[in-house]
Design a protein around this motif. Structure first.
Motif, PDB file in Angstrom:
ATOM      1  N   ASP A 214       0.867  -1.174   0.000  1.00  0.00           N
ATOM      2  CA  ASP A 214       0.000   0.000   0.000  1.00  0.00           C
ATOM      3  C   ASP A 214       0.907   1.228   0.000  1.00  0.00           C
ATOM      4  OD1 ASP A 214      -1.654   2.148   0.548  1.00  0.00           O
ATOM      5  OD2 ASP A 214      -2.876   1.071   2.002  1.00  0.00           O
ATOM      6  N   PHE A 215       0.873   1.986  -1.099  1.00  0.00           N
ATOM      7  CA  PHE A 215       1.781   3.121  -1.262  1.00  0.00           C
ATOM      8  C   PHE A 215       1.056   4.463  -1.097  1.00  0.00           C
ATOM      9  CE2 PHE A 215       3.232  -0.498  -3.785  1.00  0.00           C
ATOM     10  CZ  PHE A 215       4.504  -0.691  -3.250  1.00  0.00           C
ATOM     11  N   SER A 216      -0.045   4.443  -0.348  1.00  0.00           N
ATOM     12  CA  SER A 216      -0.891   5.633  -0.194  1.00  0.00           C
ATOM     13  C   SER A 216      -0.152   6.827   0.394  1.00  0.00           C
ATOM     14  CB  SER A 216      -2.089   5.309   0.704  1.00  0.00           C
ATOM     15  OG  SER A 216      -2.814   4.219   0.216  1.00  0.00           O
ATOM     16  N   PHE A 217       0.856   6.561   1.235  1.00  0.00           N
ATOM     17  CA  PHE A 217       1.509   7.657   1.956  1.00  0.00           C
ATOM     18  C   PHE A 217       2.927   7.930   1.463  1.00  0.00           C
ATOM     19  CE2 PHE A 217      -1.596   5.725   4.848  1.00  0.00           C
ATOM     20  CZ  PHE A 217      -2.397   6.830   5.096  1.00  0.00           C
ATOM     21  N   LEU A 218       3.279   7.334   0.337  1.00  0.00           N
ATOM     22  CA  LEU A 218       4.651   7.442  -0.149  1.00  0.00           C
ATOM     23  C   LEU A 218       5.030   8.876  -0.506  1.00  0.00           C
ATOM     24  CD1 LEU A 218       7.086   5.632  -0.648  1.00  0.00           C
ATOM     25  CD2 LEU A 218       6.328   5.353  -3.006  1.00  0.00           C
ATOM     26  N   ASN A 219       4.091   9.627  -1.059  1.00  0.00           N
ATOM     27  CA  ASN A 219       4.379  11.003  -1.480  1.00  0.00           C
ATOM     28  C   ASN A 219       3.531  12.011  -0.713  1.00  0.00           C
ATOM     29  OD1 ASN A 219       6.231  10.268  -3.652  1.00  0.00           O
ATOM     30  ND2 ASN A 219       4.417   9.444  -4.678  1.00  0.00           N
ATOM     31  N   SER A 220       3.406  11.790   0.592  1.00  0.00           N
ATOM     32  CA  SER A 220       2.520  12.674   1.354  1.00  0.00           C
ATOM     33  C   SER A 220       3.020  12.894   2.775  1.00  0.00           C
ATOM     34  CB  SER A 220       1.110  12.072   1.407  1.00  0.00           C
ATOM     35  OG  SER A 220       1.111  10.900   2.208  1.00  0.00           O
ATOM     36  N   ASN A 221       2.370  13.835   3.429  1.00  0.00           N
ATOM     37  CA  ASN A 221       2.513  14.058   4.863  1.00  0.00           C
ATOM     38  C   ASN A 221       1.360  13.267   5.495  1.00  0.00           C
ATOM     39  OD1 ASN A 221       2.142  15.030   7.478  1.00  0.00           O
ATOM     40  ND2 ASN A 221       2.611  17.154   6.952  1.00  0.00           N
ATOM     41  N   PRO A 222       1.609  12.062   6.023  1.00  0.00           N
ATOM     42  CA  PRO A 222       0.518  11.151   6.401  1.00  0.00           C
ATOM     43  C   PRO A 222      -0.552  11.745   7.312  1.00  0.00           C
ATOM     44  CG  PRO A 222       2.598   9.982   6.435  1.00  0.00           C
ATOM     45  CD  PRO A 222       2.927  11.426   6.222  1.00  0.00           C
ATOM     46  N   ASP A 223      -0.154  12.326   8.440  1.00  0.00           N
ATOM     47  CA  ASP A 223      -1.157  12.857   9.370  1.00  0.00           C
ATOM     48  C   ASP A 223      -2.010  13.941   8.725  1.00  0.00           C
ATOM     49  OD1 ASP A 223      -0.672  11.214  11.503  1.00  0.00           O
ATOM     50  OD2 ASP A 223       0.624  12.611  12.575  1.00  0.00           O
ATOM     51  N   LYS A 224      -1.352  14.846   8.005  1.00  0.00           N
ATOM     52  CA  LYS A 224      -2.092  15.941   7.359  1.00  0.00           C
ATOM     53  C   LYS A 224      -3.048  15.392   6.306  1.00  0.00           C
ATOM     54  CE  LYS A 224      -1.446  20.610   5.588  1.00  0.00           C
ATOM     55  NZ  LYS A 224      -0.462  21.682   5.323  1.00  0.00           N
ATOM     56  N   LYS A 225      -2.597  14.399   5.565  1.00  0.00           N
ATOM     57  CA  LYS A 225      -3.437  13.796   4.531  1.00  0.00           C
ATOM     58  C   LYS A 225      -4.688  13.175   5.142  1.00  0.00           C
ATOM     59  CE  LYS A 225      -3.465  10.281   0.900  1.00  0.00           C
ATOM     60  NZ  LYS A 225      -2.675   9.326   0.094  1.00  0.00           N
ATOM     61  N   ILE A 226      -4.525  12.454   6.241  1.00  0.00           N
ATOM     62  CA  ILE A 226      -5.662  11.791   6.883  1.00  0.00           C
ATOM     63  C   ILE A 226      -6.644  12.814   7.441  1.00  0.00           C
ATOM     64  CG2 ILE A 226      -6.329  10.321   8.833  1.00  0.00           C
ATOM     65  CD1 ILE A 226      -3.625   8.834   8.361  1.00  0.00           C
ATOM     66  N   ILE A 227      -6.124  13.866   8.070  1.00  0.00           N
ATOM     67  CA  ILE A 227      -6.996  14.910   8.624  1.00  0.00           C
ATOM     68  C   ILE A 227      -7.776  15.606   7.511  1.00  0.00           C
ATOM     69  CG2 ILE A 227      -6.983  17.192   9.733  1.00  0.00           C
ATOM     70  CD1 ILE A 227      -4.741  16.105  11.562  1.00  0.00           C
ATOM     71  N   LEU A 228      -7.102  15.934   6.413  1.00  0.00           N
ATOM     72  CA  LEU A 228      -7.783  16.588   5.288  1.00  0.00           C
ATOM     73  C   LEU A 228      -8.845  15.676   4.680  1.00  0.00           C
ATOM     74  CD1 LEU A 228      -4.798  18.389   3.503  1.00  0.00           C
ATOM     75  CD2 LEU A 228      -6.626  19.437   4.858  1.00  0.00           C
ATOM     76  N   GLU A 229      -8.555  14.387   4.601  1.00  0.00           N
ATOM     77  CA  GLU A 229      -9.532  13.434   4.062  1.00  0.00           C
ATOM     78  C   GLU A 229     -10.770  13.364   4.950  1.00  0.00           C
ATOM     79  OE1 GLU A 229      -7.645   9.678   3.424  1.00  0.00           O
ATOM     80  OE2 GLU A 229      -6.567  10.351   1.637  1.00  0.00           O
ATOM     81  N   MET A 230     -10.564  13.391   6.266  1.00  0.00           N
ATOM     82  CA  MET A 230     -11.714  13.354   7.175  1.00  0.00           C
ATOM     83  C   MET A 230     -12.515  14.645   7.092  1.00  0.00           C
ATOM     84  SD  MET A 230     -10.570  11.184  10.566  1.00  0.00           S
ATOM     85  CE  MET A 230      -9.009  11.992  10.920  1.00  0.00           C
ATOM     86  N   GLN A 231     -11.831  15.778   6.966  1.00  0.00           N
ATOM     87  CA  GLN A 231     -12.538  17.057   6.816  1.00  0.00           C
ATOM     88  C   GLN A 231     -13.397  17.051   5.549  1.00  0.00           C
ATOM     89  OE1 GLN A 231      -9.261  19.899   6.954  1.00  0.00           O
ATOM     90  NE2 GLN A 231      -9.819  20.508   9.028  1.00  0.00           N
ATOM     91  N   LYS A 232     -12.825  16.574   4.451  1.00  0.00           N
ATOM     92  CA  LYS A 232     -13.564  16.525   3.182  1.00  0.00           C
ATOM     93  C   LYS A 232     -14.762  15.584   3.283  1.00  0.00           C
ATOM     94  CE  LYS A 232      -9.599  17.556   0.181  1.00  0.00           C
ATOM     95  NZ  LYS A 232      -8.635  16.984  -0.799  1.00  0.00           N
ATOM     96  N   LEU A 233     -14.562  14.469   3.952  1.00  0.00           N
ATOM     97  CA  LEU A 233     -15.643  13.496   4.104  1.00  0.00           C
ATOM     98  C   LEU A 233     -16.797  14.098   4.902  1.00  0.00           C
ATOM     99  CD1 LEU A 233     -16.472  10.590   3.481  1.00  0.00           C
ATOM    100  CD2 LEU A 233     -15.289   9.866   5.562  1.00  0.00           C
ATOM    101  N   ILE A 234     -16.463  14.810   5.969  1.00  0.00           N
ATOM    102  CA  ILE A 234     -17.491  15.452   6.791  1.00  0.00           C
ATOM    103  C   ILE A 234     -18.216  16.533   5.988  1.00  0.00           C
ATOM    104  CG2 ILE A 234     -17.841  16.976   8.783  1.00  0.00           C
ATOM    105  CD1 ILE A 234     -15.552  15.354  10.164  1.00  0.00           C
TER     106      ILE A 234
END
Length: 257
Positions: A214-234
């Protein structure tokens, strides 16, 4: 609810399954704040060959099937030592162990959990379930505010961060889901410095997920990515259980047994 005798029995069994690891009881059962919806939280701190051999043992599977309300989280010892994952727990003979307070990581983890519990509340199918998740989200928001305002005292450090006893002065039992989300959003806006790229965070996530291709976080800032994804989902207003399940899989790079 589980009796103290049953809790002791479960912890003893876990310690026998993982004899070289530190098995700790945490959460509301340790803080004496249980109610009918409370889960029993256990931590297995370690990670030697014994752990990897026994993590899928029949004894563990039987224990989990017998007590569906238990949560067992494995935390590598190095995470515990450096405060990369917050643990406050008690061993079988009553000794209390707690990881050091790493402000930056603790803040990030608290924000992530706050959003995640809001997602759980928004997809809850019963009032009881919704209230359970709102209570958890409220505690995360209250603690994140204390961290953000530098209001953490010596007394706070020797108590469980998320216990009602520790958060009584800042916790509101009347926060709605919308108010909690608004509070978390505000903290993220003013706490951008806390969400800057962290090499430790990057390595921890990628070591776990790349092993599983799973290469989802290879080119990202993991914590920030997850927080932004949750914000968008909400913000989307179309939250499904499957979407929440995907977030649950990545919110922490720890191993849920």
């Amino acid at each position: 609810m589980l009796t103290p005798e049953v809790i002791k029995q479960i912890q003893t069994e876990l310690q026998s399954i993982f004899p070289r690891s530190l098995v700790l009881l945490g959460g509301s059962y340790l803080w004496n704040e249980t109610d009918e919806s409370s889960d029993a939280d256990f931590y297995v701190v370690g990670g030697d060959i014994n752990f990897w051999l026994n993590r899928k043992s029949k004894k563990l599977k039987t224990l989990k099937n017998q007590f569906l309300e238990i949560n067992i989280t494995w935390c590598p010892r190095v995470f515990f030592i450096f405060g990369w994952y917050d643990i406050y727990g008690q061993d079988l003979i009553g000794n209390i162990y707690r990881s050091p307070l790493n402000y930056k990581i603790n803040w990030r983890n608290t924000i992530k959990l706050g959003y995640f519990y809001c997602l759980q509340a928004l997809t809850a199918t019963t009032k009881e379930e919704k209230n359970k998740w709102l209570k958890k989200a409220s505690k995360r928001l209250a603690w994140a505010q204390k961290l953000n305002n530098k209001e953490v005292s010596i007394t706070d450090r020797i108590k469980p961060y998320f216990s009602f006893g520790n958060l009584a002065k800042t916790l509101s039992n009347n926060w709605s889901t919308e108010e909690i989300i608004e509070g978390l959003n505000e903290l993220v806006k003013i706490g951008d410095e806390q969400l800057k790229f962290s090499l430790i965070n990057y390595l921890i996530y990628n070591i776990k997920f790349i092993v599983h291709k799973d290469f989802s976080f290879l080119n990202s800032n993991p914590d920030k990515k997850i927080i932004l994804e949750m914000q968008k989902l909400i913000q989307s207003g179309s939250i499904t259980q499957s979407a929440v399940g995907l977030i649950n899989r990545v919110i922490f790079p720890v191993y849920i047994l």
